[in-house]
Design an enzyme around this catalytic site. Sequence first.
Site, short mmCIF file in Angstrom:
data_model
loop_
_atom_site.label_atom_id
_atom_site.label_comp_id
_atom_site.label_asym_id
_atom_site.label_seq_id
_atom_site.Cartn_x
_atom_site.Cartn_y
_atom_site.Cartn_z
N SER A 1 3.13 -5.42 1.74
CA SER A 1 4.11 -5.01 0.74
C SER A 1 4.81 -6.24 0.14
O SER A 1 4.17 -7.07 -0.50
CB SER A 1 5.10 -4.02 1.36
N ASP B 1 0.21 5.69 -2.37
CA ASP B 1 1.20 4.61 -2.39
C ASP B 1 1.59 4.30 -3.83
O ASP B 1 0.72 4.08 -4.67
CB ASP B 1 0.60 3.37 -1.73
N HIS C 1 1.86 4.05 2.16
CA HIS C 1 2.46 2.73 2.27
C HIS C 1 3.06 2.56 3.67
O HIS C 1 3.60 3.49 4.24
CB HIS C 1 3.57 2.60 1.22
#
Length: 346
Positions: free
Chosen positions: A194, A286, A316
Amino acid sequence: MAIPVQIRVQAALSQVIYGLPKPLRRLIAGKPVRLDGQELALDAQLLLRLQQLSGAELSNGDVGESRTNLAAARHLVSGKPIGPMSTRELKIPGPGGDIPATLYTPAGLAEPSGLLVYFHGGGWVIGDRDSHDNTTRFLAKHAGVRVLSVEYRLAPDHPWPAAPEDCVAAFDYAHAKASELGADPARIAVGGDSAGGNLAAVVSQVTTRRGGPAPKFQLLFYPATDFSTRRRSREIFGIGFFLTDESMDWFSGHYQADETDPLASPLLADDVSGLPPAYIATAGFDPLRDEGEAYAKKLQDAGVSVALSRQDDLIHGYVNFLGVGTRFREAVSEAAGALRLGLSKE
């Protein structure tokens, strides 16, 4: 730090639920979720259901409380510490002072080995080495490498570009001190999830463009790559799939980055040729899926060797959910295999 009794009870309950027969797990999770031609994995849907029942949120308006909540929540999903593994605490000289880091070494790993310099996720605002402890342990053990986990400065205490500056300094340290770390300076990768994937991509660009030492490989889990554009996946998956559209706005508002600068949005770099080979993993459900895949295409179009792997049934954050079910571990195992190959001796 002792784990609160309430968290221990919740963690035990999660293990019981994930150990139930599939029909009962399906009953708790609800009907299968199908969206955009994909079906959500039962392990992921069950996790989202438990999150919904607990009322937990990734961000809740208060930075300090959000950090505390994440620190507690990791005990629910990350699993028991993976080993055998030795750890060593380090201080890396950085532009804003010493940067804390932890070196993970799997038992019996010979020197010199490959080394992954890892940047944790958390929207540049939350998260730390502890929140990603088992993720880095898993990668170290299953890829057969050392891992240097870096605790870069977080916003809003230290707005952009403090984080990328620290991460570049950490890579430079790893290369300069490779022998002291038990690593081969020619086999150093950068990686992250991320926000950490964003930072690893930025480090690869900065080090490649300046000349001199650069990573041999990039390991990018569902990276944020472009602050300037809202893509289709953010509209489709912005509610109800762990990372929300509201959370992304909260994170970016604290990070205070120039959305068109490649130091924040690596997808907007004019030239990405010559970058290290990359394994880029995205998750089907996501909000960041499309920008991660757009970055993979940009690298491929520039002649960079890229393995793009969409885990189309996951959400995610899956690299942190190693302690529940089996599907999350399967996905991270694939990435560990890619890392092992990427840092293999030529």
